[in-house]
Design a protein around this motif. Structure first.
Motif, mmCIF file in Angstrom:
data_model
loop_
_atom_site.group_PDB
_atom_site.id
_atom_site.type_symbol
_atom_site.label_atom_id
_atom_site.label_comp_id
_atom_site.label_asym_id
_atom_site.label_seq_id
_atom_site.Cartn_x
_atom_site.Cartn_y
_atom_site.Cartn_z
ATOM 1 N N GLY A 136 -9.278 6.734 -13.027
ATOM 2 C CA GLY A 136 -10.262 5.465 -13.029
ATOM 3 C C GLY A 136 -11.505 6.180 -11.602
ATOM 4 N N LEU A 137 -12.823 5.237 -11.618
ATOM 5 C CA LEU A 137 -13.870 5.007 -10.843
ATOM 6 C C LEU A 137 -13.163 4.913 -9.710
ATOM 7 C CD1 LEU A 137 -16.803 4.496 -13.340
ATOM 8 C CD2 LEU A 137 -16.830 6.344 -12.464
ATOM 9 N N LYS A 138 -12.062 3.976 -9.399
ATOM 10 C CA LYS A 138 -12.007 3.208 -8.181
ATOM 11 C C LYS A 138 -10.169 3.266 -7.804
ATOM 12 C CE LYS A 138 -10.721 -1.046 -10.899
ATOM 13 N NZ LYS A 138 -11.262 -2.774 -10.758
ATOM 14 N N CYS A 139 -9.769 2.912 -6.336
ATOM 15 C CA CYS A 139 -8.804 3.201 -6.006
ATOM 16 C C CYS A 139 -7.900 1.773 -6.215
ATOM 17 C CB CYS A 139 -8.216 3.536 -4.945
ATOM 18 S SG CYS A 139 -9.032 5.948 -4.609
ATOM 19 N N SER A 140 -6.244 1.746 -6.687
ATOM 20 C CA SER A 140 -5.872 0.804 -6.453
ATOM 21 C C SER A 140 -4.351 0.473 -5.892
ATOM 22 C CB SER A 140 -5.682 0.070 -8.235
ATOM 23 O OG SER A 140 -4.341 1.405 -8.933
ATOM 24 N N GLY A 141 -3.852 -0.655 -5.707
ATOM 25 C CA GLY A 141 -2.824 -0.406 -4.663
ATOM 26 C C GLY A 141 -2.833 -0.641 -3.359
ATOM 27 N N GLY A 142 -3.291 -0.651 -2.847
ATOM 28 C CA GLY A 142 -3.880 -0.362 -1.606
ATOM 29 C C GLY A 142 -4.673 0.750 -1.160
ATOM 30 N N THR A 143 -4.468 1.332 -1.668
ATOM 31 C CA THR A 143 -5.221 2.780 -1.658
ATOM 32 C C THR A 143 -7.001 2.603 -1.323
ATOM 33 O OG1 THR A 143 -5.249 3.555 -4.051
ATOM 34 C CG2 THR A 143 -3.804 3.902 -2.643
ATOM 35 N N VAL A 144 -7.327 3.852 -1.060
ATOM 36 C CA VAL A 144 -8.592 4.272 -0.708
ATOM 37 C C VAL A 144 -9.374 5.007 -1.245
ATOM 38 C CG1 VAL A 144 -10.793 3.569 1.272
ATOM 39 C CG2 VAL A 144 -8.854 2.710 1.233
ATOM 40 N N GLU A 257 -9.118 -7.795 -4.829
ATOM 41 C CA GLU A 257 -8.733 -8.889 -5.101
ATOM 42 C C GLU A 257 -7.338 -7.868 -4.568
ATOM 43 O OE1 GLU A 257 -9.252 -11.037 -9.535
ATOM 44 O OE2 GLU A 257 -8.105 -8.306 -9.354
ATOM 45 N N VAL A 258 -6.386 -9.297 -4.711
ATOM 46 C CA VAL A 258 -4.986 -8.630 -4.083
ATOM 47 C C VAL A 258 -3.613 -10.047 -5.048
ATOM 48 C CG1 VAL A 258 -5.351 -8.614 -1.518
ATOM 49 C CG2 VAL A 258 -5.319 -11.028 -2.581
ATOM 50 N N CYS A 259 -2.389 -8.900 -4.881
ATOM 51 C CA CYS A 259 -1.361 -9.897 -5.527
ATOM 52 C C CYS A 259 -0.541 -10.588 -4.565
ATOM 53 C CB CYS A 259 -0.684 -8.204 -5.647
ATOM 54 S SG CYS A 259 0.001 -8.891 -7.093
ATOM 55 N N SER A 260 -0.963 -11.794 -4.611
ATOM 56 C CA SER A 260 -0.230 -12.511 -4.110
ATOM 57 C C SER A 260 0.839 -13.490 -4.816
ATOM 58 C CB SER A 260 -0.597 -13.587 -3.531
ATOM 59 O OG SER A 260 -0.113 -14.652 -2.592
ATOM 60 N N ALA A 261 2.368 -13.355 -5.015
ATOM 61 C CA ALA A 261 3.068 -14.493 -5.684
ATOM 62 C C ALA A 261 3.274 -14.083 -7.293
ATOM 63 C CB ALA A 261 2.515 -15.796 -5.819
ATOM 64 N N CYS A 264 -2.850 -11.977 -9.912
ATOM 65 C CA CYS A 264 -3.849 -10.635 -8.913
ATOM 66 C C CYS A 264 -5.104 -12.671 -8.572
ATOM 67 C CB CYS A 264 -5.203 -10.284 -9.684
ATOM 68 S SG CYS A 264 -4.259 -8.561 -10.313
ATOM 69 N N GLY A 265 -5.597 -12.837 -7.200
ATOM 70 C CA GLY A 265 -6.695 -13.330 -6.992
ATOM 71 C C GLY A 265 -7.281 -12.419 -5.777
ATOM 72 N N LEU A 266 -8.396 -13.823 -5.681
ATOM 73 C CA LEU A 266 -9.351 -13.110 -4.402
ATOM 74 C C LEU A 266 -8.737 -13.861 -2.804
ATOM 75 C CD1 LEU A 266 -12.573 -14.031 -5.319
ATOM 76 C CD2 LEU A 266 -11.723 -11.581 -5.790
ATOM 77 N N GLU A 267 -7.641 -14.668 -2.729
ATOM 78 C CA GLU A 267 -7.013 -14.577 -1.452
ATOM 79 C C GLU A 267 -5.315 -15.062 -1.430
ATOM 80 O OE1 GLU A 267 -7.451 -19.585 -2.240
ATOM 81 O OE2 GLU A 267 -8.656 -18.451 -0.750
ATOM 82 N N CYS A 268 -5.237 -14.648 -1.030
ATOM 83 C CA CYS A 268 -3.305 -15.112 -0.628
ATOM 84 C C CYS A 268 -2.892 -15.997 -0.766
ATOM 85 C CB CYS A 268 -2.677 -13.939 0.434
ATOM 86 S SG CYS A 268 -2.988 -12.464 0.329
ATOM 87 N N VAL A 269 -1.557 -16.716 -1.439
ATOM 88 C CA VAL A 269 -0.930 -17.944 -1.150
ATOM 89 C C VAL A 269 -0.202 -17.649 -0.693
ATOM 90 C CG1 VAL A 269 -2.826 -18.459 -3.314
ATOM 91 C CG2 VAL A 269 -0.333 -17.478 -3.515
ATOM 92 N N GLY A 276 -6.501 -6.320 5.281
ATOM 93 C CA GLY A 276 -7.492 -5.074 3.930
ATOM 94 C C GLY A 276 -6.944 -5.506 2.902
ATOM 95 N N GLY A 277 -6.308 -4.638 1.404
ATOM 96 C CA GLY A 277 -5.775 -4.940 0.277
ATOM 97 C C GLY A 277 -4.624 -5.516 -0.428
#
Length: 680
Positions: A136-144, A257-261, A264-269, A276-277
């Motif tokens: 892909g064009l971007k990294c995921s899982g907290g990587t950069v 986005e972050v993964c919370s509960a 995926c979303g823009l904020e943590c719940v 960071g990510g």
């Protein structure tokens, strides 16, 4: 040639990273080019051209190579593997370890290798990166994305904290900061900081690489993930928080986005904090303790948003975290005791159902009435500024409870917030009336229970002080358990050969033990009586004679009167089923077919007939002593050491030594000495 081609491929990747990430037009060495220089202020060792390679690459002969995977430089520059061998986690062998996969003659990480992304031979495009096993064009899982690679800026020494920010020679990258030691619960393994709970190349300890197909879960290699984590590819992940596997394997969160509960979303719940990510629990995360980037030291834990050396409120230190061993499925009942994937941890034991009105959500039991991550039902998380009260999310706490870190708590009885938020009681204390008090008055709190350290063999004098199998706990000290007999000592595996041992025949107070001699080679006999003939005390006739020769003192000598001498002996209270009696019997001068006998408890145990012994000849008695015991005149003395064993269980024994001679001692005589009694 395959080995060399792979090194060249890494060299090209190195050059691409250098050009994209650092803006440096050169390569990583070779062809007379300069190596990639570190950022300003991050000087390398020595003078002249720098030999710093980005990321985990290392300069070997003018090339940047991965010494953990390159068979030409396996574990170090110039250390080539043999024909047919592979290089995995810096070791030559026939299998790929540490979660890597064999592609041709190489071990690769299909999760991040742009030449073998997700599967062997699947190469990413020129502008793409390999992240989570997908191009892909971007990294995921907290990587950069740094150049053409996805890196973890919290651990990568070539991109520590940000792309191109390389640590100095000898420094490590831990929680995004260069330093000389690992922090935030990670462990120094070579030149990297590793999470030994999940790293398949350093599982449980540095260098302990898992085999092909195995994963690392709670510090153990295996074929499945434990403690509620999920196997995604070759790794165990927490699908509640992993942005590359959010909710289930392969579900990537979008940019920003972050993964919370598990969503995926823009904020943590649910009371977690965005760092960071990733969403983290700032109350317990040693890498982000109290706030993002605040890392605890190597020996510290994060408890109630503060770094500390010990865990509060009845929690237990496992690795770099404080856990509730009564509820944590990865440490259920103790550190590293992980529950199976479909089990929960309830009361320190793994089970299939949750107790006491709690609800099973994923792998844990929650009180959905107050839990902000599962408020009212599983997966229903409250917003960051909300609390869960009565199974519903709200901005304020009801009924006199107080909001502390996203939860409504009762400051009167909450051990983590006793009298005020984050005022945690110590281990072994409870919260009552808003004050911490001893949980076990007069006792000790150890591993979730009250124990009496004065007599608890598992916690003797203090928690975890476990007495040895042969010891007991008395007055807070481990003491050797005194067994009742030499036979018991032998059967317990405590024998050290023949010699003196301390036993306690009545099995009571060890302070009442007695010293006895044990015949261990003979089968565990206990010596309970010994008489060398020097004293006639207790015998029916007390006469003794000092012969003045090798026989020494003996009982007697007598003629036909008395013809029986006996004594009742107490056997020290040693429990037994057998008795062995030993006596040395003497016959002096001419016997005319008369007998010597030994009785125990009035039962004949031995007898020997002696014929003439005049002129120095001794018949039947095996040993001869000349000119011994001259009473009233010298003559030849014959002797025999008798040993008889038989069934016996009484606390005492009557020993009777007898003769059938019919003459006075001036004609013929008899005697005995060295009476020894053994039991077992």
């Amino acid at each position: 040639m395959a080995h060399r081609n792979r090194s060249a491929a890494y060299g090209l990747a190195c050059a691409a990273i250098a050009a994209l990430a650092l803006g440096t037009p050169g390569s990583c060495g070779g062809n007379g080019s300069e190596a990639v220089a570190p950022p300003s202020g991050q000087g390398g060792a020595g003078g002249g051209a720098s030999s710093v390679c980005p990321g985990t690459l290392r300069s070997c002969g003018g090339e940047c190579v991965r010494t953990d995977l390159d068979p030409s430089h396996c574990g170090g520059c110039g250390q080539a593997c043999g024909e047919g061998e592979l290089c995995s986690v810096g070791q030559c062998g026939i299998d790929c370890l540490g979660g890597t996969t064999r592609c041709g003659s190489q071990c690769v990480d299909p999760g991040s290798d742009p030449l073998n992304c997700g599967a062997c031979g699947t190469a990413c495009g020129p502008d793409e990166v390999c992240s989570g096993g997908a191009c892909g064009l971007k990294c995921s899982g907290g990587t950069v994305k740094c150049g053409s690679q996805c890196v973890d800026p919290s651990l990568d020494p070539g991109h520590c904290g940000s792309c191109g920010h390389a640590c100095r020679e000898g420094e490590l990258c831990s929680v995004g900061q260069c330093g000389v030691e690992c922090v935030g619960g990670t462990t120094k393994c070579g030149d990297v900081c590793a999470n030994t709970e999940l790293d398949p190349a350093n599982c449980g300890s540095c260098g302990n690489a898992c085999g092909s197909g195995d994963v690392c879960s709670v510090g153990q290699c295996g074929i499945k993930c434990l403690g509620g984590t999920t196997k995604c590819g070759s790794k165990c992940v927490d699908t509640q928080l992993d942005t590359a596997n959010c909710g289930s394997c392969g579900v990537l969160c979008g940019a920003g986005e972050v993964c919370s509960a598990g969503k995926c979303g823009l904020e943590c719940v649910g009371g977690t904090t965005k760092c960071g990510g990733a969403c983290v629990d700032a109350e317990s995360d040693p890498a982000n303790c109290g706030a993002c980037g605040v890392a605890c030291g190597k020996d510290e834990v994060c408890a109630a948003e503060k770094c500390a050396l010990v865990c509060p409120g009845g929690t237990t230190k496992c690795g770099g975290k404080c856990v509730d061993a009564l509820l944590d499925p990865a440490n259920c009942g103790g550190c590293g005791k992980a529950c199976a994937k479909d089990e929960v941890c309830a009361g320190g034991a793994c089970a299939l159902v949750c107790p006491g009105g709690t609800t099973k959500c994923a792998d844990k039991c929650f009180d959905t009435q107050i839990d902000p991550t599962n408020c009212g039902s599983c997966g229903k998380a409250c917003a960051k500024d909300e609390v869960c009260a009565g199974g519903a999310c709200a901005l304020v706490c009801p009924g006199g409870t107080t909001k502390c870190a996203g939860k409504c708590v009762d400051l009167q009885n909450d051990p983590a917030n006793c009298g005020g938020c984050n005022l945690a009681c110590k281990n072994g204390e409870l919260c009552s009336g808003g004050a911490c008090k001893p949980l076990c008055p007069g006792l000790l709190w150890c591993n979730g229970q009250c124990v009496d350290a004065q007599n608890d063999a598992k916690n003797c004098g203090g928690c975890g002080n476990d007495c040895k199998p042969a010891e007991t706990c008395t007055a807070g000290k481990c003491q050797l358990v005194l067994l009742k007999s030499c036979k018991e000592v032998l059967q317990a595996g405590q024998s050290k050969g023949d010699g003196t041992y301390k036993i306690d025949p009545d099995g009571g107070d060890p302070s009442n033990g007695i010293d006895v001699y044990c015949d261990m080679q003979g089968g565990g006999w206990t010596r309970v009586y010994q008489d060398d003939g020097s004293s006639g005390s207790g015998w029916s006739d007390t006469e003794t004679t000092d012969c003045g020769c090798d026989a020494g003192p003996v009982h007697g000598m007598w003629g036909n009167s008395p013809n029986t001498v006996e004594k009742t002996v107490a056997l020290l209270g040693v429990p037994h089923a057998e008795l062995r009696a030993q006596v040395t019997y003497y016959a002096v001068d001419s016997w005319d077919n008369e007998w010597g006998r030994l009785y125990v408890d009035d039962v004949l145990r031995w007898e020997r007939q002696r014929t003439d012994c005049c002129g120095g000849g001794c018949q039947n008695f095996p040993d001869k002593v000349m000119n011994c015991c001259p009473k009233p005149w010298g003559g030849a003395a014959c002797r025999e050491t008798v040993s008889a064993a038989f069934g016996h269980g009484s606390p005492s024994a009557k020993v009777s030594v007898r003769t059938s001679i019919d003459s006075a001692e001036s004609d013929e005589s008899w005697g005995f000495d060295n009476v020894v009694l053994w039991v077992r």
